[in-house]
Write a protein that holds these residues in place. Structure first.
Motif, PDB file in Angstrom:
ATOM      1  N   ALA A 133       0.745  -0.995   0.006  1.00  0.00           N
ATOM      2  CA  ALA A 133      -0.096   0.002  -0.310  1.00  0.00           C
ATOM      3  C   ALA A 133       0.556   0.979   0.230  1.00  0.00           C
ATOM      4  O   ALA A 133       0.589   2.148  -0.815  1.00  0.00           O
ATOM      5  CB  ALA A 133      -0.437   0.094   1.001  1.00  0.00           C
ATOM      6  N   ARG A 134       1.925   0.707   0.277  1.00  0.00           N
ATOM      7  CA  ARG A 134       3.502   2.402   0.690  1.00  0.00           C
ATOM      8  C   ARG A 134       3.405   2.461  -0.436  1.00  0.00           C
ATOM      9  O   ARG A 134       3.691   3.904  -1.229  1.00  0.00           O
ATOM     10  CB  ARG A 134       4.162   2.412   1.905  1.00  0.00           C
ATOM     11  CG  ARG A 134       5.080   2.944   2.324  1.00  0.00           C
ATOM     12  CD  ARG A 134       5.609   3.848   3.626  1.00  0.00           C
ATOM     13  NE  ARG A 134       5.952   1.659   4.065  1.00  0.00           N
ATOM     14  CZ  ARG A 134       7.153   1.100   3.652  1.00  0.00           C
ATOM     15  NH1 ARG A 134       7.876   2.394   3.154  1.00  0.00           N
ATOM     16  NH2 ARG A 134       7.406   0.172   4.277  1.00  0.00           N
ATOM     17  N   SER A 135       4.030   1.467  -1.506  1.00  0.00           N
ATOM     18  CA  SER A 135       4.588   1.485  -2.725  1.00  0.00           C
ATOM     19  C   SER A 135       3.601   1.880  -3.659  1.00  0.00           C
ATOM     20  O   SER A 135       3.284   2.921  -4.196  1.00  0.00           O
ATOM     21  CB  SER A 135       4.790  -0.082  -2.935  1.00  0.00           C
ATOM     22  OG  SER A 135       6.126  -0.154  -2.516  1.00  0.00           O
ATOM     23  N   CYS A 190      -9.758  13.310  -1.017  1.00  0.00           N
ATOM     24  CA  CYS A 190     -10.579  11.774  -1.221  1.00  0.00           C
ATOM     25  C   CYS A 190     -12.214  11.757   0.007  1.00  0.00           C
ATOM     26  O   CYS A 190     -12.621  11.434  -0.718  1.00  0.00           O
ATOM     27  CB  CYS A 190      -9.795  10.623  -1.185  1.00  0.00           C
ATOM     28  SG  CYS A 190      -8.671  10.611  -2.747  1.00  0.00           S
ATOM     29  N   ALA A 191     -11.620  12.410   0.952  1.00  0.00           N
ATOM     30  CA  ALA A 191     -12.998  12.878   1.908  1.00  0.00           C
ATOM     31  C   ALA A 191     -13.583  14.134   1.217  1.00  0.00           C
ATOM     32  O   ALA A 191     -14.176  14.333   2.449  1.00  0.00           O
ATOM     33  CB  ALA A 191     -11.857  12.813   3.297  1.00  0.00           C
ATOM     34  N   ALA A 192     -13.510  14.708   0.207  1.00  0.00           N
ATOM     35  CA  ALA A 192     -14.261  16.044   0.235  1.00  0.00           C
ATOM     36  C   ALA A 192     -13.763  17.332   0.667  1.00  0.00           C
ATOM     37  O   ALA A 192     -14.430  18.212   1.492  1.00  0.00           O
ATOM     38  CB  ALA A 192     -15.245  16.323   0.203  1.00  0.00           C
ATOM     39  N   GLN A 193     -12.739  16.807   1.987  1.00  0.00           N
ATOM     40  CA  GLN A 193     -11.970  18.004   2.154  1.00  0.00           C
ATOM     41  C   GLN A 193     -11.429  19.164   1.541  1.00  0.00           C
ATOM     42  O   GLN A 193     -10.641  18.565   1.218  1.00  0.00           O
ATOM     43  CB  GLN A 193     -11.913  17.727   3.692  1.00  0.00           C
ATOM     44  CG  GLN A 193     -11.942  16.292   4.436  1.00  0.00           C
ATOM     45  CD  GLN A 193     -11.479  16.237   5.558  1.00  0.00           C
ATOM     46  OE1 GLN A 193      -9.920  15.377   5.334  1.00  0.00           O
ATOM     47  NE2 GLN A 193     -11.756  15.339   6.842  1.00  0.00           N
ATOM     48  N   LEU A 194     -11.688  19.873   1.883  1.00  0.00           N
ATOM     49  CA  LEU A 194     -10.612  21.537   1.383  1.00  0.00           C
ATOM     50  C   LEU A 194      -9.278  21.595   1.787  1.00  0.00           C
ATOM     51  O   LEU A 194      -8.607  21.583   2.737  1.00  0.00           O
ATOM     52  CB  LEU A 194     -11.548  23.035   1.430  1.00  0.00           C
ATOM     53  CG  LEU A 194     -13.012  22.496   0.969  1.00  0.00           C
ATOM     54  CD1 LEU A 194     -13.487  23.990   0.761  1.00  0.00           C
ATOM     55  CD2 LEU A 194     -13.066  22.234  -1.080  1.00  0.00           C
ATOM     56  N   VAL A 195      -8.001  21.800   0.718  1.00  0.00           N
ATOM     57  CA  VAL A 195      -6.942  22.262   0.976  1.00  0.00           C
ATOM     58  C   VAL A 195      -6.352  23.458   0.553  1.00  0.00           C
ATOM     59  O   VAL A 195      -6.970  22.602  -1.067  1.00  0.00           O
ATOM     60  CB  VAL A 195      -5.831  20.467   1.081  1.00  0.00           C
ATOM     61  CG1 VAL A 195      -4.625  21.379   0.965  1.00  0.00           C
ATOM     62  CG2 VAL A 195      -6.599  19.569   1.496  1.00  0.00           C
ATOM     63  N   THR A 205      -9.559   4.560   5.476  1.00  0.00           N
ATOM     64  CA  THR A 205      -8.602   4.800   5.708  1.00  0.00           C
ATOM     65  C   THR A 205      -7.484   4.566   3.718  1.00  0.00           C
ATOM     66  O   THR A 205      -6.311   5.287   4.336  1.00  0.00           O
ATOM     67  CB  THR A 205      -7.264   4.272   6.828  1.00  0.00           C
ATOM     68  OG1 THR A 205      -7.381   2.813   6.497  1.00  0.00           O
ATOM     69  CG2 THR A 205      -7.959   4.569   7.592  1.00  0.00           C
ATOM     70  N   THR A 206      -7.934   3.938   3.907  1.00  0.00           N
ATOM     71  CA  THR A 206      -7.519   3.461   2.256  1.00  0.00           C
ATOM     72  C   THR A 206      -8.808   3.273   1.354  1.00  0.00           C
ATOM     73  O   THR A 206     -10.188   3.290   1.045  1.00  0.00           O
ATOM     74  CB  THR A 206      -7.078   2.268   1.704  1.00  0.00           C
ATOM     75  OG1 THR A 206      -7.623   1.058   2.226  1.00  0.00           O
ATOM     76  CG2 THR A 206      -5.534   2.094   3.260  1.00  0.00           C
ATOM     77  N   PHE A 207      -8.213   3.538  -0.113  1.00  0.00           N
ATOM     78  CA  PHE A 207      -9.243   3.305  -0.717  1.00  0.00           C
ATOM     79  C   PHE A 207      -8.881   2.981  -2.497  1.00  0.00           C
ATOM     80  O   PHE A 207      -7.234   2.588  -2.388  1.00  0.00           O
ATOM     81  CB  PHE A 207     -10.304   4.441  -1.521  1.00  0.00           C
ATOM     82  CG  PHE A 207      -9.077   5.173  -2.609  1.00  0.00           C
ATOM     83  CD1 PHE A 207      -9.081   5.251  -3.704  1.00  0.00           C
ATOM     84  CD2 PHE A 207      -8.280   6.498  -1.492  1.00  0.00           C
ATOM     85  CE1 PHE A 207      -8.852   6.987  -4.311  1.00  0.00           C
ATOM     86  CE2 PHE A 207      -7.678   7.503  -2.115  1.00  0.00           C
ATOM     87  CZ  PHE A 207      -7.911   7.379  -3.255  1.00  0.00           C
ATOM     88  N   ALA A 226      -5.273   7.074   1.950  1.00  0.00           N
ATOM     89  CA  ALA A 226      -5.423   8.545   1.810  1.00  0.00           C
ATOM     90  C   ALA A 226      -7.127   7.776   2.350  1.00  0.00           C
ATOM     91  O   ALA A 226      -7.342   7.354   1.976  1.00  0.00           O
ATOM     92  CB  ALA A 226      -5.541   9.034   0.464  1.00  0.00           C
ATOM     93  N   LEU A 227      -7.034   9.039   3.235  1.00  0.00           N
ATOM     94  CA  LEU A 227      -8.441   8.906   3.307  1.00  0.00           C
ATOM     95  C   LEU A 227      -9.787   9.548   2.634  1.00  0.00           C
ATOM     96  O   LEU A 227      -9.453  10.509   1.958  1.00  0.00           O
ATOM     97  CB  LEU A 227      -8.927  10.119   4.972  1.00  0.00           C
ATOM     98  CG  LEU A 227      -8.207   9.963   6.517  1.00  0.00           C
ATOM     99  CD1 LEU A 227      -8.045  11.494   7.448  1.00  0.00           C
ATOM    100  CD2 LEU A 227      -8.104   8.360   6.929  1.00  0.00           C
TER     101      LEU A 227
END
Length: 676
Positions: A197-199, A237-242, A302-304, A314-315
């Motif tokens: 998953a990290r790779s 990916c969690a629809a949070q703004l950055v 926690t992943t997708f 990613a959340l």
């Protein structure tokens, strides 16, 4: 405020100004930023203070493999980790000897094997150095990659989440040999346990870095040229703004933003209408994206997966996609069975009724022939549909069914496909659909979802305002959130308090330094993932009390873990030690949100229909249905099915035996049987 959701076919734009919601839909261009800028221009971007953006641009690049050439560096002997994956198979492939994972070397690898190179080094699980980094050997491998003209490099060394020293030095060597190419190291991108998953996350980050760096520059320049002077944000990916400049530092987090925005819009709107439990269905042209909101909160992972077993750390809002939408193809199986989806006509050539060369019937053709879609008012009147072409497409099907049966079955099979997807999500999460409302959005959602009530047995269907662009509304319904996480296997006991506090303090200090003076405005939220000793997989999102981590805090962490574990599994094993795995912190900055205006009630009388319609092929004889314009409805209005409610970018179909009530914010509540 402006929110933009970029899809493969259309770009949806929502502008909020003076409490008024304006919606715009434009075609997605080959150069994606051109469609976004065109929609922004039409929305009056020069007056906006905030521009929130979500896109499937990167996701589509991965799915279609229209990707830049990159290299992958890992510990010698492990370069096939990207081919092996987790070795999981989908249920339907368990006995299929010919099945191959979609990203494997035998199919369509993300990184070709000759570009995956092993580096002589080894970090131990506790952070020690078993084999020092062989810099001469690394330079030799990089010379090979230089001759191959790679455009970026992903680095993931074994156990580097414990010690980043070798990865950081190897990145320096990459820039020495290859120059300033994009290079991501897993200890910065995803410093978490579990190597594959990290790779895969690090590889996706390099792809997105190459794709979005240029895209962001062109988009920002284009918006500034139109007079925009505000803040450009991306949704993750969690629809949070950055903010865009920070988002492109870890662009893997924005690869799946578009579908997630619909879930966030659902949760926010559900809070307004006091409906905290929602099964959400975003039915567009190609797919139906299903998500869950329980007690006002989206179901978050926690992943997708971008594809089966292709993991990104990613959340993300948990979303299940099925091949059911307006463009779903109606076909006949070799056994003579009528099928709907998962194939789609897409936008080119599109449904047969578009008149763009499509010859196979689709769900849109079905709805047109039934009389539910208005051929003169499709897509806000921007498209004229041809019923004769739709009829010819159904007539050309190689089926013994009569024409009436073909159209009827196409409708019922399409509805059943959506109902099955909804029911599967409910079963997976162990919920009773009778406790949930179905939130129908996307251009095709309000047409199909009401007919699923008798199959899913949910409380009701709710059609929100502006359903055709509802996902874009999610982009102006969210807060700015910045997160960090670290893996550190730790037995939870009082003596571990100091080491856990150190992990959180480092993450929070890093976030505060990033925001400078703004850091004091953030609300920090701590959670952790843990497991019972001996388990392989963690229980995520266990809460932590506020304040410094002390021995008492650790006792509370253990109790919270057992509570969450019991809630998820039905079991409680307090005698077993608890091991913390991943520690997570989020800095939350509240942002301005869309305000839905309340709809006034009618002074007297009831709603007036605009005309009578004939609904064909649903029953043996045509049904007379009344057509209403949504703009003419008022709070408290009631309609009996069959009825059709039209608005510029969507159509709501109320089947026979169903009743519709208009809510406080103009939302449509549809129930099966009886008076609402």
């Amino acid at each position: 405020m402006i929110g933009v959701d970029v899809g493969g076919t259309f770009t949806d734009v929502v502008a909020i100004e003076g409490g008024e919601i304006r919606t715009i839909k434009v075609a997605t261009e080959a150069r994606t930023e051109e469609g976004v800028i065109a929609g922004a221009r039409e929305a009056g971007v020069e007056n906006a203070t905030v521009f929130n953006h979500a896109s499937t641009h990167g996701l589509n690049a991965v799915i279609t493999r229209k990707l830049p050439k990159i290299a992958f560096l890992t510990t010698l002997g492990h370069r096939d980790i990207l081919d092996a994956g987790r070795t999981w198979r989908p249920a339907e492939a368990l006995t299929d000897a010919h099945w191959r994972r979609p990203y494997g070397d035998a199919a369509r690898p993300l990184v070709a094997r000759y570009l995956r190179r092993g580096i002589r080094e080894r970090i131990t699980a506790d952070g020690g150095i078993l084999i020092p980094l062989d810099e001469d050997q690394a330079r030799a491998e990089l010379e090979v990659l230089r001759r191959c003209e790679v455009e970026g490099v992903a680095i993931c060394l074994i156990n580097s989440y414990v010690s980043a020293h070798h990865e950081e030095r190897l990145r320096d060597l990459v820039h020495e040999v290859l120059g300033p190419v994009p290079c991501s190291i897993s200890s910065e991108v995803s410093p978490l346990a579990k190597e594959f998953a990290r790779s895969s996350t690090t590889v996706i980050d390099v792809f997105m870095r190459i794709i979005y760096d240029g895209y962001t520059s062109r988009l920002d320049a284009g918006l500034r040229a139109e007079g925009f002077t505000g803040q450009l944000n991306y949704a993750n990916c969690a629809a949070q703004l950055v903010s865009a400049d920070i988002a492109v530092e870890h662009p893997y987090e924005i690869v799946f933003a578009g579908p997630a925005a619909g879930t966030m819009a659902s949760a926010y709107f559900g809070s307004l209408i006091d409906t905290p439990n929602l099964l959400c269905a975003d039915v567009g042209g190609t797919s139906c994206d299903i998500s869950l909101v329980t007690d006002g909160a989206p179901s978050v992972d926690t992943t997708f997966e971008l594809e089966h077993d292709l993991i990104v750390n990613a959340l993300s809002n948990e979303i299940v996609s099925i091949g059911a939408g307006g463009g779903s193809l109606v076909t006949v199986s070799p056994a003579g069975e009528l099928l709907v989806g998962p194939g789609s006509a897409g936008s080119v050539p599109g449904p047969a009724c578009y008149g763009r060369g499509g010859t196979q019937p689709t769900t849109t053709d079905t709805m047109l022939l039934m009389g539910i879609i208005d051929p003169d008012g499709f897509a806000g009147g921007r498209m004229q549909l041809d019923p004769d072409l739709a009829r010819r497409a159904f007539q050309d099907l190689d089926s013994p069914l009569s024409f009436d049966q073909r159209v009827n079955y196409a409708f019922r099979v399409g509805v059943n496909n959506v109902a099955e997807g909804l029911f599967n999500v409910a079963v997976k999460h162990g919920i009773d659909p009778r406790d949930y409302s179905l939130l129908a959005f996307g251009a095709a959602g309000p047409m199909l979802l009401p007919a699923t009530l008798g199959l899913v047995h949910a409380k009701e269907v709710v059609v929100p305002p502006h359903p055709g662009l509802f996902s874009a509304l999610g982009l102006v319904s969210s807060d700015q959130v910045y997160g960090d996480s670290r893996s550190a296997y730790t037995i939870l006991e009082p003596g571990a308090a100091e080491s856990i506090e150190k992990v959180y303090a480092q993450m929070e200090d890093r976030l505060k330094q990033r925001f400078g003076d703004r850091g004091g405005d953030a609300k920090f939220v701590r959670t952790f993932d843990a497991l019972l000793m001996g388990q392989s997989w963690e229980t995520p999102f266990v809460t932590i009390p506020d304040g410094p981590i002390t021995a008492d805090t650790v006792h509370q962490m253990i109790a919270n873990f057992h509570d969450v574990y019991q809630q998820r599994t039905g079991n409680r094993f307090e005698a077993l030690p608890v091991q913390g795995v991943t520690y997570r912190v989020e800095a939350v900055f509240p942002a301005a949100k869309v305000e839905y205006p309340k709809l006034p009630a009618r002074d007297s009388g009831g709603p007036e229909s605009s005309r009578e319609l004939e609904i064909r092929y649903l029953t043996d004889e045509p049904l007379v249905a009344l057509e209403y314009q949504r703009v003419d409805l008022r709070a408290g209005d009631e309609l009996a099915g069959p009825a059709v409610v039209r608005e510029p970018l969507s159509t709501t179909f109320v089947p026979p035996g169903h009743h519709l009530t208009v809510g406080t914010y103009g939302e449509l509540h549809i129930r099966l049987g009886g008076t609402p």
